[in-house]
Enzyme design. Structure first.
Site, PDB file in Angstrom:
ATOM      1  N   LYS A  48     120.121   6.777  31.498  1.00  0.00           N
ATOM      2  CA  LYS A  48     120.870   6.011  32.451  1.00  0.00           C
ATOM      3  C   LYS A  48     121.656   5.152  32.054  1.00  0.00           C
ATOM      4  O   LYS A  48     122.152   4.363  31.038  1.00  0.00           O
ATOM      5  CB  LYS A  48     119.452   4.740  32.808  1.00  0.00           C
ATOM      6  CG  LYS A  48     119.239   4.160  33.954  1.00  0.00           C
ATOM      7  CD  LYS A  48     118.090   3.713  34.082  1.00  0.00           C
ATOM      8  CE  LYS A  48     118.202   3.245  35.175  1.00  0.00           C
ATOM      9  NZ  LYS A  48     117.216   1.689  35.391  1.00  0.00           N
ATOM     10  N   VAL A  49     122.926   5.492  32.817  1.00  0.00           N
ATOM     11  CA  VAL A  49     124.438   4.570  32.901  1.00  0.00           C
ATOM     12  C   VAL A  49     124.363   3.898  34.118  1.00  0.00           C
ATOM     13  O   VAL A  49     124.333   4.499  35.234  1.00  0.00           O
ATOM     14  CB  VAL A  49     125.594   5.841  32.184  1.00  0.00           C
ATOM     15  CG1 VAL A  49     124.794   6.420  30.843  1.00  0.00           C
ATOM     16  CG2 VAL A  49     125.813   7.282  33.880  1.00  0.00           C
TER      17      VAL A  49
END
Ligand code: G3P
Length: 218
Positions: free
Chosen positions: A85-86
C-alpha cells in the site's frame, strides 16, 4: 463485491475468516500501531497472511520513492498474499509504477478525488482506495467519489480495482455495492452489523415459540 476486513487484529481476522466472510484484509500504519505492541510488525503481517486466504494490504511508511520501493519489495517478500500500500503522492505513484513493473500488487491509498484515481490507474495500481468516511467528515459526499471513479474507469476501460475504504456504517457498504465498487474494506464492527436485522431476530423467535408447541425433537 469482495469484502476485506480493515484491521490488524488477528483474533478478529480469524473470526471472520473462519466464517468465510472475508476475501482479504487491509491494514494501515494506525491500525498496525494499535495491535503490534513490542513485536515485529513483519511477523504480524505474516500471521495475518496465514489466517486469511486472500490479499493483505501492508502499507509503506517511507515518503520518498526509493524508500517506498525498498520497503515495498521487503513487504512483498514476506508472503505471496501481500499487496503493498502506497500513498497517493507523486513519490507514491512513482513507487507504484516501479513495484508494478516488478509484478508486485499495489494498493494506492488516501485517494480523495477522481483525478487522483485516474493518475493511480496510469501508475498501474492494482487497487485504488477512495476514503469515503473521511470525505463525509469534512462535509463532502464520499460516496459520490466512488461513483465518479466507477464511471471514469468504465469509460476508459481501466482495470484498477475500486476498493471503497473508510466505510463507517452498513449504509456505506450498501451504497458501495450498488455503485459497483469491486471491493469494500470494513472495520469488524461494521461487518457484523451487516448481518443483523430485527425482523430476522423476531422471525426466529416466532419460529422457535411455535416449534415449542409441538414438543418434538429433530
Ligand atoms: O481503509 C482505510 C481506513 O482504515 C480508514 O478508515 O475510519 O480511519 O477513516 P478511517
Amino acid at each position: 463485491m469482495e469484502i476485506f476486513l480493515d484491521t490488524a487484529d488477528v483474533a478478529e481476522i480469524r473470526r471472520a475468516a473462519q466464517a468465510s466472510l472475508i476475501d482479504g484484509v487491509t491494514t494501515n500504519p494506525s491500525l498496525m500501531a494499535k495491535v503490534a505492541g513490542d513485536g515485529d510488525p513483519r511477523d504480524l503481517f505474516v500471521e495475518i497472511c496465514e489466517v486469511v486466504k486472500g490479499p493483505v494490504s501492508a502499507e509503506v511508511v517511507a515518503i520518498d520513492t526509493d524508500g517506498m520501493v525498498a520497503e515495498g519489495r521487503r513487504l512483498a517478500e514476506l508472503h505471496p498474499h501481500i499487496v503493498v500500500k502506497v500513498p497517493l503522492t507523486e513519490d507514491g505513484l512513482k513507487a507504484c509504477r516501479t513495484l508494478r513493473n516488478a509484478e508486485i500488487d499495489v494498493n494506492v491509498t488516501l485517494c480523495f478525488s477522481v483525478a487522483q484515481a485516474l493518475l493511480a490507474a496510469k501508475a498501474g495500481a492494482t487497487y485504488i482506495s477512495p476514503f469515503v468516511g473521511r470525505l463525509d467528515d469534512i462535509g463532502h459526499d464520499g460516496m459520490e467519489l466512488v461513483a465518479e471513479i466507477r464511471e471514469v474507469y468504465d469509460e476508459y476501460g481501466i482495470e484498477t480495482r475500486i476498493l471503497a475504504a473508510s466505510l463507517r456504517h452498513p449504509r456505506h457498504v450498501k451504497e458501495a455495492m450498488l455503485l459497483g465498487a469491486d471491493c469494500a474494506t470494513l472495520p469488524p464492527a461494521v461487518l457484523y452489523k451487516l448481518m443483523q436485522h430485527p425482523l430476522t431476530d423476531s422471525g426466529l423467535q416466532r419460529f422457535l415459540d411455535d416449534w415449542k408447541k409441538l414438543d418434538k425433537e429433530l
